[in-house]
Motif scaffolding. Structure first.
Motif, PDB file in Angstrom:
ATOM      1  N   PRO A  28       7.668  -4.062  -3.162  1.00 16.05           N
ATOM      2  CA  PRO A  28       6.919  -5.323  -3.269  1.00 16.05           C
ATOM      3  C   PRO A  28       7.191  -5.995  -4.606  1.00 16.05           C
ATOM      4  CG  PRO A  28       5.495  -3.555  -2.487  1.00 16.05           C
ATOM      5  CD  PRO A  28       6.779  -2.916  -2.901  1.00 16.05           C
ATOM      6  N   THR A  29       7.340  -7.284  -4.547  1.00 17.96           N
ATOM      7  CA  THR A  29       7.608  -8.031  -5.778  1.00 17.96           C
ATOM      8  C   THR A  29       6.393  -7.961  -6.686  1.00 17.96           C
ATOM      9  OG1 THR A  29       9.028  -9.525  -4.546  1.00 17.96           O
ATOM     10  CG2 THR A  29       8.285 -10.264  -6.698  1.00 17.96           C
ATOM     11  N   GLN A  30       6.621  -7.510  -7.899  1.00 15.38           N
ATOM     12  CA  GLN A  30       5.537  -7.396  -8.870  1.00 15.38           C
ATOM     13  C   GLN A  30       5.826  -8.310 -10.055  1.00 15.38           C
ATOM     14  OE1 GLN A  30       2.724  -5.653  -8.720  1.00 15.38           O
ATOM     15  NE2 GLN A  30       3.117  -4.577  -6.791  1.00 15.38           N
ATOM     16  N   THR A  31       4.869  -9.093 -10.423  1.00 12.85           N
ATOM     17  CA  THR A  31       5.016  -9.919 -11.616  1.00 12.85           C
ATOM     18  C   THR A  31       4.940  -9.012 -12.838  1.00 12.85           C
ATOM     19  OG1 THR A  31       3.929 -11.753 -10.495  1.00 12.85           O
ATOM     20  CG2 THR A  31       4.081 -11.872 -12.898  1.00 12.85           C
ATOM     21  N   PRO A  32       5.968  -9.008 -13.663  1.00 15.14           N
ATOM     22  CA  PRO A  32       5.931  -8.125 -14.851  1.00 15.14           C
ATOM     23  C   PRO A  32       4.662  -8.372 -15.652  1.00 15.14           C
ATOM     24  CG  PRO A  32       8.097  -9.133 -14.600  1.00 15.14           C
ATOM     25  CD  PRO A  32       7.200  -9.805 -13.616  1.00 15.14           C
ATOM     26  N   HIS A  85       0.827  -1.213   0.000  1.00 12.48           N
ATOM     27  CA  HIS A  85       0.000   0.000   0.000  1.00 12.48           C
ATOM     28  C   HIS A  85       0.855   1.254   0.000  1.00 12.48           C
ATOM     29  CE1 HIS A  85      -3.101  -2.815   2.049  1.00 12.48           C
ATOM     30  NE2 HIS A  85      -3.154  -2.909   0.729  1.00 12.48           N
ATOM     31  N   LEU A  86       1.975   1.213   0.727  1.00  9.96           N
ATOM     32  CA  LEU A  86       2.887   2.360   0.722  1.00  9.96           C
ATOM     33  C   LEU A  86       3.447   2.585  -0.676  1.00  9.96           C
ATOM     34  CD1 LEU A  86       4.584   4.544   2.137  1.00  9.96           C
ATOM     35  CD2 LEU A  86       6.272   2.770   2.677  1.00  9.96           C
ATOM     36  N   ALA A  87       3.780   1.485  -1.356  1.00 10.97           N
ATOM     37  CA  ALA A  87       4.312   1.603  -2.718  1.00 10.97           C
ATOM     38  C   ALA A  87       3.311   2.304  -3.635  1.00 10.97           C
ATOM     39  CB  ALA A  87       4.645   0.214  -3.257  1.00 10.97           C
ATOM     40  N   LYS A  88       2.049   1.940  -3.536  1.00 11.35           N
ATOM     41  CA  LYS A  88       1.033   2.570  -4.386  1.00 11.35           C
ATOM     42  C   LYS A  88       0.885   4.046  -4.063  1.00 11.35           C
ATOM     43  CE  LYS A  88      -1.631  -1.651  -5.167  1.00 11.35           C
ATOM     44  NZ  LYS A  88      -2.926  -2.347  -4.962  1.00 11.35           N
ATOM     45  N   ARG A  89       0.960   4.386  -2.774  1.00 12.49           N
ATOM     46  CA  ARG A  89       0.838   5.810  -2.398  1.00 12.49           C
ATOM     47  C   ARG A  89       2.029   6.618  -2.919  1.00 12.49           C
ATOM     48  NH1 ARG A  89      -0.552   3.547   2.533  1.00 12.49           N
ATOM     49  NH2 ARG A  89       1.383   4.215   3.554  1.00 12.49           N
ATOM     50  N   LEU A  90       3.218   6.061  -2.765  1.00 10.33           N
ATOM     51  CA  LEU A  90       4.409   6.801  -3.184  1.00 10.33           C
ATOM     52  C   LEU A  90       4.466   6.946  -4.703  1.00 10.33           C
ATOM     53  CD1 LEU A  90       7.127   5.283  -0.809  1.00 10.33           C
ATOM     54  CD2 LEU A  90       5.999   7.501  -0.618  1.00 10.33           C
ATOM     55  N   LEU A  91       4.108   5.890  -5.412  1.00 10.62           N
ATOM     56  CA  LEU A  91       4.204   5.923  -6.875  1.00 10.62           C
ATOM     57  C   LEU A  91       3.124   6.786  -7.506  1.00 10.62           C
ATOM     58  CD1 LEU A  91       5.082   2.184  -7.578  1.00 10.62           C
ATOM     59  CD2 LEU A  91       6.616   4.153  -7.513  1.00 10.62           C
ATOM     60  N   SER A  92       1.964   6.823  -6.871  1.00 12.46           N
ATOM     61  CA  SER A  92       0.872   7.639  -7.415  1.00 12.46           C
ATOM     62  C   SER A  92       0.906   9.067  -6.908  1.00 12.46           C
ATOM     63  CB  SER A  92      -0.476   7.004  -7.064  1.00 12.46           C
ATOM     64  OG  SER A  92      -0.664   7.004  -5.651  1.00 12.46           O
ATOM     65  N   GLY A  93       1.759   9.308  -5.896  1.00 11.78           N
ATOM     66  CA  GLY A  93       1.833  10.655  -5.327  1.00 11.78           C
ATOM     67  C   GLY A  93       0.568  11.057  -4.601  1.00 11.78           C
ATOM     68  N   ARG A  94      -0.164  10.076  -4.094  1.00  7.48           N
ATOM     69  CA  ARG A  94      -1.462  10.372  -3.479  1.00  7.48           C
ATOM     70  C   ARG A  94      -1.424  10.410  -1.955  1.00  7.48           C
ATOM     71  NH1 ARG A  94      -5.259   6.451  -7.282  1.00  7.48           N
ATOM     72  NH2 ARG A  94      -4.965   7.629  -9.227  1.00  7.48           N
ATOM     73  N   THR A  95      -0.247  10.418  -1.384  1.00  2.34           N
ATOM     74  CA  THR A  95      -0.170  10.531   0.069  1.00  2.34           C
ATOM     75  C   THR A  95      -0.488  11.952   0.493  1.00  2.34           C
ATOM     76  OG1 THR A  95       1.221  10.148   1.999  1.00  2.34           O
ATOM     77  CG2 THR A  95       2.308  11.006   0.045  1.00  2.34           C
ATOM     78  N   THR A  96      -1.248  12.085   1.562  1.00  4.91           N
ATOM     79  CA  THR A  96      -1.679  13.409   2.019  1.00  4.91           C
ATOM     80  C   THR A  96      -0.540  14.173   2.667  1.00  4.91           C
ATOM     81  OG1 THR A  96      -3.875  12.497   2.446  1.00  4.91           O
ATOM     82  CG2 THR A  96      -3.376  14.620   3.443  1.00  4.91           C
ATOM     83  N   LEU A 112      11.369  -0.277   3.913  1.00  8.71           N
ATOM     84  CA  LEU A 112      10.400   0.816   3.768  1.00  8.71           C
ATOM     85  C   LEU A 112      11.127   2.148   3.625  1.00  8.71           C
ATOM     86  CD1 LEU A 112       7.828  -0.265   6.522  1.00  8.71           C
ATOM     87  CD2 LEU A 112       7.746  -0.753   4.081  1.00  8.71           C
ATOM     88  N   GLU A 113      12.186   2.334   4.397  1.00  5.13           N
ATOM     89  CA  GLU A 113      12.961   3.564   4.285  1.00  5.13           C
ATOM     90  C   GLU A 113      13.653   3.655   2.927  1.00  5.13           C
ATOM     91  OE1 GLU A 113      15.476   3.166   7.670  1.00  5.13           O
ATOM     92  OE2 GLU A 113      14.100   4.233   9.022  1.00  5.13           O
ATOM     93  N   SER A 114      14.071   2.495   2.408  1.00  2.84           N
ATOM     94  CA  SER A 114      14.702   2.468   1.087  1.00  2.84           C
ATOM     95  C   SER A 114      13.731   2.915  -0.002  1.00  2.84           C
ATOM     96  CB  SER A 114      15.201   1.053   0.789  1.00  2.84           C
ATOM     97  OG  SER A 114      15.784   0.986  -0.483  1.00  2.84           O
ATOM     98  N   MET A 115      12.447   2.652   0.186  1.00  6.59           N
ATOM     99  CA  MET A 115      11.440   3.075  -0.788  1.00  6.59           C
ATOM    100  C   MET A 115      11.377   4.592  -0.870  1.00  6.59           C
ATOM    101  SD  MET A 115       8.576   0.220   0.282  1.00  6.59           S
ATOM    102  CE  MET A 115       7.257   0.834  -0.740  1.00  6.59           C
ATOM    103  N   PHE A 116      11.436   5.267   0.279  1.00  4.63           N
ATOM    104  CA  PHE A 116      11.447   6.731   0.273  1.00  4.63           C
ATOM    105  C   PHE A 116      12.710   7.251  -0.414  1.00  4.63           C
ATOM    106  CE2 PHE A 116       8.367   6.024   3.624  1.00  4.63           C
ATOM    107  CZ  PHE A 116       7.457   7.059   3.448  1.00  4.63           C
ATOM    108  N   THR A 117      13.825   6.566  -0.204  1.00  2.00           N
ATOM    109  CA  THR A 117      15.081   6.977  -0.832  1.00  2.00           C
ATOM    110  C   THR A 117      14.990   6.864  -2.349  1.00  2.00           C
ATOM    111  OG1 THR A 117      16.297   6.211   1.108  1.00  2.00           O
ATOM    112  CG2 THR A 117      17.563   6.540  -0.904  1.00  2.00           C
ATOM    113  N   ASP A 118      14.365   5.788  -2.830  1.00  2.00           N
ATOM    114  CA  ASP A 118      14.215   5.605  -4.278  1.00  2.00           C
ATOM    115  C   ASP A 118      13.395   6.731  -4.903  1.00  2.00           C
ATOM    116  OD1 ASP A 118      15.714   3.339  -4.277  1.00  2.00           O
ATOM    117  OD2 ASP A 118      14.031   1.933  -4.367  1.00  2.00           O
TER     118      ASP A 118
END
Length: 759
Positions: free
Chosen positions: A529-533, A448-459, A483-489
């Motif tokens: 999160p591992t995503q199947t291509p 869920h964090l990945a979706k928020r960060l990638l979509s830019g929809r976090t408040t 999780l912290e690495s995701m913010f760094t990316d």
């Protein structure tokens, strides 16, 4: 003239001083010896002197002491003692006092009711005063004869005789006790009594000796009180509900405390309090707590804070009372929680499900902190145990809590102050602590964090990082490192895109993007999160822009591989509808691919869309539902009109679409519950991730202990991993077998139940 000189005769008193042998021998001792010559005494001296003293004592008892010479009387008593008539004086005093008190007793016996107490009080006061005067006359006897012969002092003798002759006179003692009990009972029944009179009598008993007060009054008083309150308890329990009964019990306790302060000895208060507690509370505790519609459960259900506070205060006075309340509270919370987490209607909406848990927790936290005033840590601990029990009954609780956080961080905390946001996060963390499978929560939270960060929809980025800090504090660095690495990316991706655009501008190749404002976020494999291509046929213009970025990135970072994930992207489209209405649509990459097909055709069948885009079936149907079935967002029109998408459906461009907003956000149903297949897949991933953690724990333990039996290993591994999850003993056994096969462990040759560590 001859003057005759006076003759002076020196007389040496028969007084010898014994000096010590040296000054270090101690204090000087003086011994006074009597005259050696005999002194003649009148044989009738003792009788005559005693007669004078006896008459004086009678006058004192008759309140006629004003005409007596106390100096003369003192001298007479002094001389009697000095001439060895102390026994005659002491025994005569006993006879005289006993005779006088016998007369007093007969006079007191002749009274009834309140006059009886008044007469007793009057005679006691007179006796006290008379005895003090007699004590003063016989002071020399008190100081010498009484001390030497170890007799009872005069005043104490007067008290003992009063006790034995008057107070413990059978008729007087029975009548006194009866009258006192009747008056106290009347007061308990609401009548007004003369408290001062009772106080004087109880004070008399105390002055006669505390044991007299206890034996002659307190024990019968407590027995009568027990009987009174036993009867009253049976009457109350049949006519009152629980809150009313508790108010009456509280009032009775207050009355008894006030009664003790008014006219009983202070030592009686804890004893009468225990009697009231035993008869009104302890004996009726179970019936009170289990009263239908008004007992503990009803008070908890109806938020009766005042009544709960009163119940708690009273029950904690009783042996096992608090333990019983705690047990019932815990069981009630478990029952309510169990009904909540197993209710199919509740589990349909994860956000409502978690909000219901939070509301329930707030309710019982408020009961404990306000109604019960948090007097002991036992109750909060019981509440925690109850919540931990039922929250984990629903295996989807970790997923639902993550979905709740996702909803709040997307839109739920918008407009809230920092303090309010902090409060929301703290409440969520409280539920998180109850989870036994924290690693399952981590898996969903990462998605869920990945979706928020990638979509830019976090408040709020601050809220995201604040929650991350809380998780790190609760579970340690390992829990949040990825999780912290995701913010760094995300931050690194912004810098990469800036370099990419600068390179295109400098080389004059900006037209390679085809006018598309491309934003690529480069994610580190393993942190996200591992995503199947997923295969998706992108529009030609977008495909060219993506290829331009690929060439730039791989040139800058050699040895890396880029795989585009269209299922995780978003797009902004400018659309023109009927009458020239223009809107800017914010959609997912899948939705963009679908909508761009309608630039060439006004209608398309489901199969045609699926063939043109090659979007996975599940994702395609969700995307079409969002575009055609959501009122106010239906830029497409579906025939036949229904909420479900079938393979035979036909979709049309909705030329009549209108919206008050220029920018229209069309969201795919985001962060919803998993289907059964997805749920099974997630569970399988969690189980796979647990294997190395279990093995690492086993190796750590065995390396430190070298040799352990099977059950001890199970216990130690469970203890070490309980902060993240509770491992299944069967799984631990399989991991032990795996470690034996790989020669990390070996079975003990002498005892097969033991394992040894292989260095």
């Amino acid at each position: 003239m001859n003057v005759k000189k006076p003759q002076v005769r020196a007389t040496w008193k028969a007084c010898h001083f014994l000096w010590p042998n040296s000054y270090n021998a101690g204090p000087t001792q003086i011994k006074i010896e009597p005259f050696r010559h005999p002194i003649s005494v009148d044989p009738q001296y003792a009788d005559k002197t005693w007669k004078v003293l006896e008459d004086a004592i009678r006058e004192i008892h008759n309140q006629n002491a004003s005409g007596l010479s106390f100096e003369e009387l003192y001298r007479n008593a002094y001389n009697m003692v000095l001439h060895k008539y102390g026994p005659r004086l002491y025994d005569g005093l006993i006879v005289t006092l006993s005779s006088h008190l016998t007369d007093i007793a007969s006079k007191v016996e002749g009274k009834e009711g309140s006059p009886f107490l008044k007469e007793l009080k009057k005679r006691w006061d007179e006796h006290n005063k008379s005895t003090q005067m007699i004590r003063d006359i016989l002071m020399y006897m008190d100081r010498t004869f009484v001390v030497q012969q170890q007799k009872t002092p005069v005043f104490a003798l007067g008290l003992e005789l009063w006790r034995d002759v008057v107070v413990r006179n059978r008729k007087i003692s029975e009548r006194l006790l009866s009258i006192l009990m009747q008056l106290i009972t009347k007061e308990r029944q609401g009548e007004v009594i003369e408290r001062g009179l009772i106080k004087s009598v109880t004070q008399m008993l105390v002055e006669l000796g505390h044991q007299v007060y206890v034996e002659d009054f307190e024990k019968p008083f407590l027995a009568a009180a027990a009987e009174f309150y036993r009867t009253e308890a049976h009457a109350f329990i049949t006519t009152s509900d629980c809150p009313d009964y508790l108010r009456k019990a509280e009032q009775r306790l207050h009355e008894e405390q006030e009664r003790c302060a008014a006219y009983l000895d202070a030592s009686t208060e804890p004893k009468i309090t225990r009697v009231v507690e035993a008869e009104l509370l302890k004996s009726q505790m179970t019936a009170l707590l289990e009263m239908e519609n008004s007992g503990l459960i009803a008070l908890l259900r109806d938020d009766k804070y005042d009544d709960l506070s009163r119940l708690y205060c009273l029950m904690r006075r009783v042996d096992h009372g608090l333990a019983t309340v705690r047990s019932m509270l815990c069981e009630h919370v478990k029952d309510v929680g169990r009904a909540l987490v197993t209710d199919p209607e509740r589990t349909k909406d994860p956000v409502e499900y978690v909000q219901a848990l939070l509301d329930m927790r707030d309710k019982y936290e408020k009961i404990i902190t306000q109604a019960l005033e948090l007097r002991t840590r036992l109750l909060p601990n019981s509440l925690q145990q109850a919540f931990e029990h039922f929250v984990n009954l629903n295996v989807r609780s970790p997923e639902f809590i993550s979905l709740f956080i996702d909803d709040k961080l997307r839109r739920g905390i918008k407009g809230l102050s920092d303090t309010d946001v902090e409060g929301v996060l703290d409440k969520v963390m409280a539920l998180f602590r109850y989870l036994q499978e924290k690693d399952v929560f981590e898996k969903y939270y990462k998605q869920h964090l990945a979706k928020r960060l990638l979509s830019g929809r976090t408040t709020s980025d601050d809220a995201e990082r604040n929650l991350l800090v809380k998780l790190k504090t609760e579970c340690g660095y390992q829990f949040t490192s990825k999780l912290e690495s995701m913010f760094t990316d995300i931050k690194t991706s912004r810098d990469t895109m800036a370099d990419f655009r600068t390179k295109l501008v400098e080389s004059g190749r900006l037209d390679e993007l085809g006018g598309i404002d491309l934003q690529v976020q480069v994610l580190t494999t393993g942190s996200w999160p591992t995503q199947t291509p997923s295969k998706c046929n992108l529009p030609r213009e977008l495909e060219a822009a993506c290829e331009a970025f690929r060439n730039f990135y791989l040139t800058t970072h050699s040895g890396r591989r880029l795989t585009f994930q269209p299922n995780m992207g978003t797009a902004d489209l400018r659309a023109v509808f009927g009458a020239g209405r223009r809107h800017e649509l914010n959609v997912s990459t899948y939705q963009m691919c679908i909508l761009l097909l309608f630039n060439e055709q006004d209608s398309l069948m489901y199969r045609e869309i699926a063939q043109a885009t090659e979007i996975p079936t599940t994702d395609l149907k969700r995307a079409l539902q969002s575009l055609a079935c959501v009122k106010g967002r239906n830029v497409l029109r579906k025939e036949p009109a229904s909420k479900d998408v079938l393979d035979t459906d036909v979709f049309y461009f909705n030329d009549k679409f209108t919206s008050k907003l220029i920018k229209v956000k069309i969201s795919t149903v985001a962060a919803t519950k998993e289907g059964e297949s997805e749920k099974a897949e997630t569970r399988q991933k969690v189980e796979e991730d647990r294997k190395p953690q279990i093995e690492a724990a086993i190796v750590r333990i065995m390396k430190a202990r070298q040799r352990l039996d099977h059950n001890t290993i199970i216990t130690e591994v469970t203890r070490q991993l309980s902060a993240r999850f509770v491992p299944n003993p069967a799984t631990i056994k399989k991991r032990i077998e795996s470690l034996i096969e790989r020669e990390f462990l070996a079975r003990d040759e002498n005892d097969r139940k033991f394992y040894t560590y292989v260095a």
